[in-house]
Motif scaffolding. Structure first.
Motif, PDB file in Angstrom:
ATOM      1  N   ALA A  17       0.826  -1.209   0.000  1.00  0.00           N
ATOM      2  CA  ALA A  17       0.000   0.000   0.000  1.00  0.00           C
ATOM      3  C   ALA A  17       0.860   1.259   0.000  1.00  0.00           C
ATOM      4  O   ALA A  17       0.519   2.244  -0.669  1.00  0.00           O
ATOM      5  N   LEU A  18       1.974   1.249   0.710  1.00  0.00           N
ATOM      6  CA  LEU A  18       2.824   2.436   0.743  1.00  0.00           C
ATOM      7  C   LEU A  18       3.473   2.690  -0.621  1.00  0.00           C
ATOM      8  O   LEU A  18       3.456   3.809  -1.122  1.00  0.00           O
ATOM      9  N   TYR A  19       4.017   1.652  -1.228  1.00  0.00           N
ATOM     10  CA  TYR A  19       4.640   1.839  -2.539  1.00  0.00           C
ATOM     11  C   TYR A  19       3.612   2.195  -3.610  1.00  0.00           C
ATOM     12  O   TYR A  19       3.938   2.817  -4.614  1.00  0.00           O
ATOM     13  N   GLY A  20       2.359   1.823  -3.393  1.00  0.00           N
ATOM     14  CA  GLY A  20       1.310   2.144  -4.360  1.00  0.00           C
ATOM     15  C   GLY A  20       0.322   3.167  -3.858  1.00  0.00           C
ATOM     16  O   GLY A  20      -0.771   3.281  -4.398  1.00  0.00           O
ATOM     17  N   TYR A  21       0.692   3.927  -2.835  1.00  0.00           N
ATOM     18  CA  TYR A  21      -0.258   4.834  -2.187  1.00  0.00           C
ATOM     19  C   TYR A  21      -1.102   5.608  -3.188  1.00  0.00           C
ATOM     20  O   TYR A  21      -0.600   6.225  -4.124  1.00  0.00           O
ATOM     21  N   ASP A  22      -2.405   5.537  -2.963  1.00  0.00           N
ATOM     22  CA  ASP A  22      -3.372   6.229  -3.801  1.00  0.00           C
ATOM     23  C   ASP A  22      -4.445   6.796  -2.884  1.00  0.00           C
ATOM     24  O   ASP A  22      -5.224   6.043  -2.294  1.00  0.00           O
ATOM     25  N   ARG A  23      -4.449   8.096  -2.744  1.00  0.00           N
ATOM     26  CA  ARG A  23      -5.393   8.777  -1.850  1.00  0.00           C
ATOM     27  C   ARG A  23      -6.837   8.394  -2.168  1.00  0.00           C
ATOM     28  O   ARG A  23      -7.685   8.336  -1.288  1.00  0.00           O
ATOM     29  N   GLU A  24      -7.126   8.109  -3.438  1.00  0.00           N
ATOM     30  CA  GLU A  24      -8.489   7.785  -3.862  1.00  0.00           C
ATOM     31  C   GLU A  24      -8.907   6.361  -3.490  1.00  0.00           C
ATOM     32  O   GLU A  24     -10.079   6.039  -3.495  1.00  0.00           O
ATOM     33  N   SER A  25      -7.954   5.498  -3.196  1.00  0.00           N
ATOM     34  CA  SER A  25      -8.268   4.119  -2.850  1.00  0.00           C
ATOM     35  C   SER A  25      -8.561   4.032  -1.361  1.00  0.00           C
ATOM     36  O   SER A  25      -7.755   4.452  -0.548  1.00  0.00           O
ATOM     37  N   GLY A  26      -9.705   3.473  -1.025  1.00  0.00           N
ATOM     38  CA  GLY A  26     -10.017   3.303   0.390  1.00  0.00           C
ATOM     39  C   GLY A  26      -9.033   2.362   1.071  1.00  0.00           C
ATOM     40  O   GLY A  26      -8.624   2.585   2.194  1.00  0.00           O
ATOM     41  N   LEU A  27      -8.636   1.300   0.367  1.00  0.00           N
ATOM     42  CA  LEU A  27      -7.770   0.299   0.976  1.00  0.00           C
ATOM     43  C   LEU A  27      -6.300   0.699   0.960  1.00  0.00           C
ATOM     44  O   LEU A  27      -5.574   0.433   1.903  1.00  0.00           O
ATOM     45  N   ALA A  28      -5.852   1.307  -0.118  1.00  0.00           N
ATOM     46  CA  ALA A  28      -4.442   1.703  -0.204  1.00  0.00           C
ATOM     47  C   ALA A  28      -4.300   3.196   0.068  1.00  0.00           C
ATOM     48  O   ALA A  28      -3.299   3.797  -0.239  1.00  0.00           O
ATOM     49  N   GLY A  29      -5.298   3.790   0.641  1.00  0.00           N
ATOM     50  CA  GLY A  29      -5.289   5.208   0.980  1.00  0.00           C
ATOM     51  C   GLY A  29      -5.608   5.389   2.451  1.00  0.00           C
ATOM     52  O   GLY A  29      -4.725   5.388   3.305  1.00  0.00           O
ATOM     53  N   GLU A  30      -6.897   5.502   2.749  1.00  0.00           N
ATOM     54  CA  GLU A  30      -7.345   5.749   4.122  1.00  0.00           C
ATOM     55  C   GLU A  30      -6.924   4.633   5.078  1.00  0.00           C
ATOM     56  O   GLU A  30      -6.471   4.903   6.197  1.00  0.00           O
ATOM     57  N   GLU A  31      -7.060   3.384   4.655  1.00  0.00           N
ATOM     58  CA  GLU A  31      -6.659   2.268   5.529  1.00  0.00           C
ATOM     59  C   GLU A  31      -5.162   2.284   5.813  1.00  0.00           C
ATOM     60  O   GLU A  31      -4.725   1.956   6.907  1.00  0.00           O
ATOM     61  N   LEU A  32      -4.368   2.671   4.823  1.00  0.00           N
ATOM     62  CA  LEU A  32      -2.927   2.776   5.027  1.00  0.00           C
ATOM     63  C   LEU A  32      -2.624   3.846   6.065  1.00  0.00           C
ATOM     64  O   LEU A  32      -1.817   3.618   6.975  1.00  0.00           O
ATOM     65  N   ILE A  33      -3.252   4.991   5.967  1.00  0.00           N
ATOM     66  CA  ILE A  33      -3.053   6.074   6.933  1.00  0.00           C
ATOM     67  C   ILE A  33      -3.401   5.584   8.338  1.00  0.00           C
ATOM     68  O   ILE A  33      -2.667   5.830   9.298  1.00  0.00           O
ATOM     69  N   ASN A  34      -4.529   4.880   8.468  1.00  0.00           N
ATOM     70  CA  ASN A  34      -4.931   4.342   9.774  1.00  0.00           C
ATOM     71  C   ASN A  34      -3.893   3.363  10.319  1.00  0.00           C
ATOM     72  O   ASN A  34      -3.565   3.387  11.508  1.00  0.00           O
ATOM     73  N   LEU A  35      -3.384   2.490   9.454  1.00  0.00           N
ATOM     74  CA  LEU A  35      -2.380   1.517   9.886  1.00  0.00           C
ATOM     75  C   LEU A  35      -1.093   2.219  10.316  1.00  0.00           C
ATOM     76  O   LEU A  35      -0.486   1.857  11.329  1.00  0.00           O
ATOM     77  N   LEU A  36      -0.689   3.241   9.572  1.00  0.00           N
ATOM     78  CA  LEU A  36       0.534   3.972   9.923  1.00  0.00           C
ATOM     79  C   LEU A  36       0.416   4.645  11.288  1.00  0.00           C
ATOM     80  O   LEU A  36       1.414   4.804  11.984  1.00  0.00           O
ATOM     81  N   ARG A  37      -0.787   5.001  11.684  1.00  0.00           N
ATOM     82  CA  ARG A  37      -0.997   5.657  12.979  1.00  0.00           C
ATOM     83  C   ARG A  37      -1.294   4.666  14.107  1.00  0.00           C
ATOM     84  O   ARG A  37      -1.451   5.069  15.249  1.00  0.00           O
ATOM     85  N   SER A  38      -1.354   3.397  13.797  1.00  0.00           N
ATOM     86  CA  SER A  38      -1.745   2.399  14.795  1.00  0.00           C
ATOM     87  C   SER A  38      -0.566   1.968  15.666  1.00  0.00           C
ATOM     88  O   SER A  38       0.591   2.287  15.385  1.00  0.00           O
ATOM     89  N   TYR A  39      -0.890   1.182  16.682  1.00  0.00           N
ATOM     90  CA  TYR A  39       0.125   0.652  17.596  1.00  0.00           C
ATOM     91  C   TYR A  39       1.048  -0.359  16.917  1.00  0.00           C
ATOM     92  O   TYR A  39       2.123  -0.662  17.421  1.00  0.00           O
ATOM     93  N   VAL A  40       0.643  -0.882  15.766  1.00  0.00           N
ATOM     94  CA  VAL A  40       1.432  -1.894  15.063  1.00  0.00           C
ATOM     95  C   VAL A  40       2.727  -1.283  14.514  1.00  0.00           C
ATOM     96  O   VAL A  40       3.732  -1.960  14.387  1.00  0.00           O
TER      97      VAL A  40
END
Length: 179
Positions: free
Chosen positions: A97-120
């Motif tokens: 998702a990071l290498y293919g980041y696409d703001r318009e994609s829910g999965l490779a956009g918003e979900e990636l941002i959420n994962l980056l901010r998570s405890y993981v």
């Protein structure tokens, strides 16, 4: 009368041209690997989609990475040999998702941002990469920040990791979705 016949023939020829053009545009052009891979994914043919997308991703095609990240979630298609557990799944998703980041994609956009901010993800590094992506900064700058922070491996390291796996013709398999 003859002129009406000629007009009818011309109308039929032009109409058939438009019909054949419309139907050919609905088919997948043989050279458009992205569109062809989407057709394979919809059919559940993950090995065929992988064979088209992975070479494009290795050539740094962001759309191919986005589709690989999305298909990891929606079809359960993961790179051969990866991931082995839930944490590995999140790591693989994060990289794709990071290498293919696409703001318009829910999965490779918003979900990636959420994962980056998570405890993981190691913080505050993950949040800094998320902010970089959200600020609409140059994508490569954000990727470099993630690599430097050791959130993801370099592209060449990830490619080497995936390519080391022996791939059978029936791989990767589609698996039940994660969400």
């Amino acid at each position: 009368m003859p002129s009406n016949t000629v007009l009818v023939v011309i109308a039929i020829v032009i109409g058939s041209l438009f019909t054949s053009t419309a139907s050919s545009s609905e088919r997948v052009a043989p050279h458009d690997e992205i569109q062809e891979s989407i057709v394979h994914l919809r059919r559940g043919d993950c090995p065929a989609a992988w064979k088209l997308l992975w070479p494009l991703a290795k050539a740094q095609n962001r759309r191919a990475f986005t589709l690989l990240a999305e298909s990891l979630v929606t079809s359960g298609m993961n790179p051969p040999g990866l991931p082995k557990d839930d944490l590995g799944w999140k790591r693989t998703y994060l990289i794709l998702a990071l290498y293919g980041y696409d703001r318009e994609s829910g999965l490779a956009g918003e979900e990636l941002i959420n994962l980056l901010r998570s405890y993981v993800i190691q913080q505050p590094d993950g949040s800094e990469v998320a902010q970089c992506l959200e600020r609409n900064t140059d994508h490569s700058t954000c990727v470099k920040l993630a690599v430097t922070s050791k959130i993801v491996p370099s592209l060449s390291d990830f490619i080497r990791e995936v390519d080391q796996e022996s791939v059978r013709p029936d791989q990767p398999k589609c698996r039940p979705t994660r969400f």
